[in-house]
Design a protein around this motif. Structure first.
Motif, PDB file in Angstrom:
ATOM      1  N   ARG A  80       0.829  -1.210   0.000  1.00 32.05           N
ATOM      2  CA  ARG A  80       0.000   0.000   0.000  1.00 32.05           C
ATOM      3  C   ARG A  80       0.865   1.262   0.000  1.00 32.05           C
ATOM      4  O   ARG A  80       0.563   2.220  -0.711  1.00 32.05           O
ATOM      5  N   VAL A  81       1.969   1.281   0.769  1.00 37.19           N
ATOM      6  CA  VAL A  81       2.780   2.505   0.805  1.00 37.19           C
ATOM      7  C   VAL A  81       3.571   2.685  -0.486  1.00 37.19           C
ATOM      8  O   VAL A  81       3.922   3.813  -0.854  1.00 37.19           O
ATOM      9  N   TYR A  82       3.861   1.588  -1.185  1.00 36.15           N
ATOM     10  CA  TYR A  82       4.540   1.709  -2.477  1.00 36.15           C
ATOM     11  C   TYR A  82       3.554   1.970  -3.613  1.00 36.15           C
ATOM     12  O   TYR A  82       3.765   2.833  -4.463  1.00 36.15           O
ATOM     13  N   LEU A  83       2.480   1.185  -3.636  1.00 36.43           N
ATOM     14  CA  LEU A  83       1.550   1.245  -4.763  1.00 36.43           C
ATOM     15  C   LEU A  83       0.389   2.194  -4.522  1.00 36.43           C
ATOM     16  O   LEU A  83      -0.195   2.712  -5.468  1.00 36.43           O
ATOM     17  N   GLY A  84       0.029   2.409  -3.249  1.00 37.52           N
ATOM     18  CA  GLY A  84      -1.029   3.361  -2.938  1.00 37.52           C
ATOM     19  C   GLY A  84      -2.382   2.741  -2.651  1.00 37.52           C
ATOM     20  O   GLY A  84      -3.217   3.376  -2.039  1.00 37.52           O
ATOM     21  N   GLY A  85      -2.669   1.510  -3.057  1.00 34.43           N
ATOM     22  CA  GLY A  85      -3.964   0.901  -2.783  1.00 34.43           C
ATOM     23  C   GLY A  85      -4.512   0.144  -3.981  1.00 34.43           C
ATOM     24  O   GLY A  85      -3.777  -0.265  -4.870  1.00 34.43           O
ATOM     25  N   ALA A  86      -5.822  -0.002  -4.044  1.00 30.12           N
ATOM     26  CA  ALA A  86      -6.451  -0.738  -5.141  1.00 30.12           C
ATOM     27  C   ALA A  86      -6.375   0.075  -6.437  1.00 30.12           C
ATOM     28  O   ALA A  86      -6.368   1.297  -6.425  1.00 30.12           O
ATOM     29  N   ILE A  87      -6.296  -0.619  -7.562  1.00 30.63           N
ATOM     30  CA  ILE A  87      -6.119   0.030  -8.857  1.00 30.63           C
ATOM     31  C   ILE A  87      -7.446   0.070  -9.614  1.00 30.63           C
ATOM     32  O   ILE A  87      -8.090  -0.961  -9.820  1.00 30.63           O
ATOM     33  N   GLU A  88      -7.857   1.287 -10.011  1.00 32.03           N
ATOM     34  CA  GLU A  88      -9.040   1.453 -10.845  1.00 32.03           C
ATOM     35  C   GLU A  88      -8.619   2.151 -12.138  1.00 32.03           C
ATOM     36  O   GLU A  88      -7.775   3.040 -12.114  1.00 32.03           O
ATOM     37  N   THR A  89      -9.206   1.745 -13.255  1.00 36.45           N
ATOM     38  CA  THR A  89      -8.762   2.297 -14.540  1.00 36.45           C
ATOM     39  C   THR A  89      -9.948   2.696 -15.408  1.00 36.45           C
ATOM     40  O   THR A  89     -11.062   2.183 -15.240  1.00 36.45           O
ATOM     41  N   SER A  90      -9.704   3.644 -16.333  1.00 36.29           N
ATOM     42  CA  SER A  90     -10.722   4.046 -17.321  1.00 36.29           C
ATOM     43  C   SER A  90     -10.009   4.502 -18.589  1.00 36.29           C
ATOM     44  O   SER A  90     -10.107   5.649 -18.994  1.00 36.29           O
ATOM     45  N   ALA A  91      -9.262   3.595 -19.198  1.00 36.79           N
ATOM     46  CA  ALA A  91      -8.418   3.937 -20.346  1.00 36.79           C
ATOM     47  C   ALA A  91      -9.229   4.061 -21.627  1.00 36.79           C
ATOM     48  O   ALA A  91     -10.247   3.386 -21.821  1.00 36.79           O
ATOM     49  N   ARG A  92      -8.729   4.942 -22.515  1.00 35.53           N
ATOM     50  CA  ARG A  92      -9.226   5.020 -23.888  1.00 35.53           C
ATOM     51  C   ARG A  92      -8.283   4.187 -24.758  1.00 35.53           C
ATOM     52  O   ARG A  92      -7.058   4.311 -24.629  1.00 35.53           O
ATOM     53  N   PRO A  93      -8.788   3.346 -25.662  1.00 41.54           N
ATOM     54  CA  PRO A  93      -7.907   2.501 -26.480  1.00 41.54           C
ATOM     55  C   PRO A  93      -6.960   3.356 -27.320  1.00 41.54           C
ATOM     56  O   PRO A  93      -7.314   4.456 -27.768  1.00 41.54           O
ATOM     57  N   GLU A  94      -5.755   2.851 -27.546  1.00 43.30           N
ATOM     58  CA  GLU A  94      -4.782   3.609 -28.322  1.00 43.30           C
ATOM     59  C   GLU A  94      -5.278   3.870 -29.739  1.00 43.30           C
ATOM     60  O   GLU A  94      -4.977   4.915 -30.331  1.00 43.30           O
ATOM     61  N   VAL A  95      -6.072   2.954 -30.294  1.00 43.88           N
ATOM     62  CA  VAL A  95      -6.564   3.129 -31.668  1.00 43.88           C
ATOM     63  C   VAL A  95      -7.531   4.310 -31.777  1.00 43.88           C
ATOM     64  O   VAL A  95      -7.836   4.775 -32.873  1.00 43.88           O
ATOM     65  N   SER A  96      -8.022   4.815 -30.631  1.00 49.50           N
ATOM     66  CA  SER A  96      -8.934   5.960 -30.673  1.00 49.50           C
ATOM     67  C   SER A  96      -8.201   7.272 -30.926  1.00 49.50           C
ATOM     68  O   SER A  96      -8.831   8.290 -31.207  1.00 49.50           O
ATOM     69  N   PHE A  97      -6.864   7.254 -30.819  1.00 50.13           N
ATOM     70  CA  PHE A  97      -6.074   8.447 -31.116  1.00 50.13           C
ATOM     71  C   PHE A  97      -5.613   8.359 -32.567  1.00 50.13           C
ATOM     72  O   PHE A  97      -4.813   7.504 -32.936  1.00 50.13           O
ATOM     73  N   LYS A  98      -6.114   9.259 -33.409  1.00 51.38           N
ATOM     74  CA  LYS A  98      -5.982   9.121 -34.857  1.00 51.38           C
ATOM     75  C   LYS A  98      -4.785   9.844 -35.456  1.00 51.38           C
ATOM     76  O   LYS A  98      -4.600   9.837 -36.672  1.00 51.38           O
ATOM     77  N   ASP A  99      -3.968  10.526 -34.612  1.00 50.65           N
ATOM     78  CA  ASP A  99      -2.861  11.302 -35.193  1.00 50.65           C
ATOM     79  C   ASP A  99      -1.864  10.389 -35.900  1.00 50.65           C
ATOM     80  O   ASP A  99      -1.523   9.317 -35.421  1.00 50.65           O
ATOM     81  N   LYS A 100      -1.394  10.828 -37.062  1.00 49.71           N
ATOM     82  CA  LYS A 100      -0.388  10.069 -37.807  1.00 49.71           C
ATOM     83  C   LYS A 100       1.013  10.318 -37.238  1.00 49.71           C
ATOM     84  O   LYS A 100       1.877   9.448 -37.299  1.00 49.71           O
ATOM     85  N   VAL A 101       1.204  11.525 -36.709  1.00 51.01           N
ATOM     86  CA  VAL A 101       2.490  11.880 -36.094  1.00 51.01           C
ATOM     87  C   VAL A 101       2.241  12.127 -34.609  1.00 51.01           C
ATOM     88  O   VAL A 101       1.448  12.999 -34.246  1.00 51.01           O
TER      89      VAL A 101
END
Length: 494
Positions: A243-264
């Motif tokens: 807990r002191v290293y990681l902080g506690g339970a992990i919750e996520t809400s990521a957007r898929p990488e394919v949703s970012f359309k930039d070519k560069v």
């Protein structure tokens, strides 16, 4: 709890060790025994007190209270050179060899008796010095001078000097700092051999995995106190330690990488390496960050996060490439990099303490017109309402959490396209972490700002992240979305 309450024949016994700096208690009532033929590791997140405890035992710092008992004698408070003469070998974090003398002569100096009557080494001492040089892997370079040696050999020289007088106890402060993974393996084997010869070894290092793989027992610290003690595998699984290293339970809400359309990509780092003197701080690191993406770089203290950010910001020389919107940044000044949209909020905050909150913010927005500055301030005060209430207050009078908000606010006043946040949670209370977390989520949902977050606290780093990189011992060892992190990398993070 350690076995401090029992009768012990351990060569080193620490009893009730306390170290205060003014009103701050950095080490609080630390107790442990270090036995012959044992390796004990002190671990803990940044600011936990482990390095202060080691320095208090070494004699670099004078303990406020408590005892450091070596073979029945309390040596607490003695200077380091007197403690060394009692039978301690010491490996300090920074190598300080005699640069005009050869490796062999450096070892001879450590071997020479204290008496001024013997100013020159005899043949027996020279043979002993050669044996020690061979013992630590310096036999082939014993006639070279330290400035000509690679970094790992300088660390070997420190090991050689530490064991020169056959110490009963060897104290090691950051023995793995600056070493490659292969070199860490070699050094671990050397340290094990000290234990096998019957020496007691105490070490502190930020490289938690290497410490855990090496030691017989671990004492984990947090806020100056012991929180766990025992076998490495048990301590690493301890819920309080995680807990002191990681902080506690992990919750996520990521957007898929394919949703970012930039070519560069907005930012690319390719095969980046950074060396401090002879120490490898980053080794062939590559990352990419899309426009509008939130990327977290997680890693324990000392992994290389700040070095990566400082290289991107133009503060450090490097090999490899840093590319922003397809254009290389090499040779561009840090000021221009910041003006053109890559803005770093440093771990140390770097606020002007004797200026007000508003003056610090106005510095960040000095390039804006009056109307633009007013609009940016209005938006910022919605993000961090406390800064609006504290506008006329001196920055140095703010709490740690308020200062962190001000540091981020000043960076945002520069209207960054890429915002780099370096360890924003360091030392902050949970209620402040929650406020920062909400502000970052608002940034993510309502602005096109690209965010790169460097964090040791995984629980803070992952909820907002679209992708995660794990930086470990100067190298990227894992990349993926935060949901996969919990399954694949989380268990091995410590």
């Amino acid at each position: 709890m350690t076995d401090a309450g029992t009768t012990s024949t351990a060569p080193l016994q620490v009893r009730g060790l306390v170290k205060r700096y003014g009103g701050l208690t950095a080490v609080k009532n630390l107790n442990f025994d270090l036995h012959a033929g044992q390796i004990l590791g002190l671990i803990g997140p940044n600011g936990s007190g482990k390095s202060t405890a080691m320095k208090s035992i070494m004699g670099i710092e004078r303990p406020t209270a408590g005892e450091v008992i070596f073979q029945g004698e309390n040596v607490a408070g003695l200077p380091a050179h007197k403690i060394a003469r009692k039978g301690f070998g010491m490996v300090f974090q920074h190598s300080r060899p005699l640069n005009r003398q050869t490796v062999l002569e450096n070892i001879l100096v450590a071997l020479l008796p204290d008496s001024l009557l013997m100013l020159f080494p005899d043949k027996q001492l020279t043979e002993r010095a050669k044996w020690i040089a061979d013992r630590v892997g310096l036999g082939a370079v014993m006639n070279r001078r330290p400035p000509t040696l690679p970094f790992a050999d300088l660390r070997r020289l420190e090991l050689a000097k530490a064991i020169a007088r056959e110490p009963k106890v060897v104290l090691m402060d950051e023995p793995f700092a600056g070493l490659t993974m292969a070199e860490v393996g070699t050094f671990s084997a050397l340290i094990r051999s000290f234990r096998d010869e019957g020496r007691a070894v105490l070490l502190v290092d930020h490289n938690v995995k290497s410490v855990a793989a090496l030691v017989d027992q671990v004492l984990a610290m947090y806020l100056g106190e012991e929180i766990a003690f025992g076998r490495a595998e048990d301590v690493m699984r301890n819920e309080t330690v995680r807990r002191v290293y990681l902080g506690g339970a992990i919750e996520t809400s990521a957007r898929p990488e394919v949703s970012f359309k930039d070519k560069v990509p907005a930012l690319e780092v390719k095969n980046l390496s950074v060396v401090y003197g002879k120490a490898q701080a980053l080794d062939d690191v590559s990352i990419h960050v899309h426009h509008g993406e939130f990327v977290s770089i997680v890693g324990l203290n000392g992994a290389g996060k700040t070095t990566l950010f400082n290289a991107i910001s133009g503060f450090l020389p490097y090999s490899g490439d840093v590319i922003r919107d397809g254009a290389p940044l090499r040779g561009i000044s840090p000021a221009r990099i910041a003006r053109e949209g890559i803005v770093q909020c440093p771990e140390s905050r770097e606020l002007f303490g004797e200026m007000t909150v508003r003056e610090n913010l106005d510095l960040g927005g000095q390039h804006l017109s009056d109307q633009e500055r007013a609009q940016q301030l209005s938006w910022l005060f919605e993000l961090f309402p406390i800064l609006k209430d504290r506008q006329s207050q001196l920055a140095q009078t703010l709490s740690g959490g308020e200062q962190q908000m001000l540091a981020i606010g000043r960076a945002l006043m520069m209207q960054p396209k890429v915002l780099i946040l370096d360890e924003p949670t360091l030392g902050l209370a949970p209620v402040i972490l929650e406020q920062l977390s909400k502000a970052l989520e608002k940034l993510r949902q309502t602005t096109p700002i690209t965010v790169v977050l460097g964090e040791q606290n995984v629980t803070f780093a992952l909820p907002h992240a679209d992708r995660v990189y794990v930086l470990e011992h100067a190298r990227i060892v894992w990349e993926g979305d935060p949901g996969r992190f919990a399954l694949e990398a989380g268990a091995g993070y410590l």
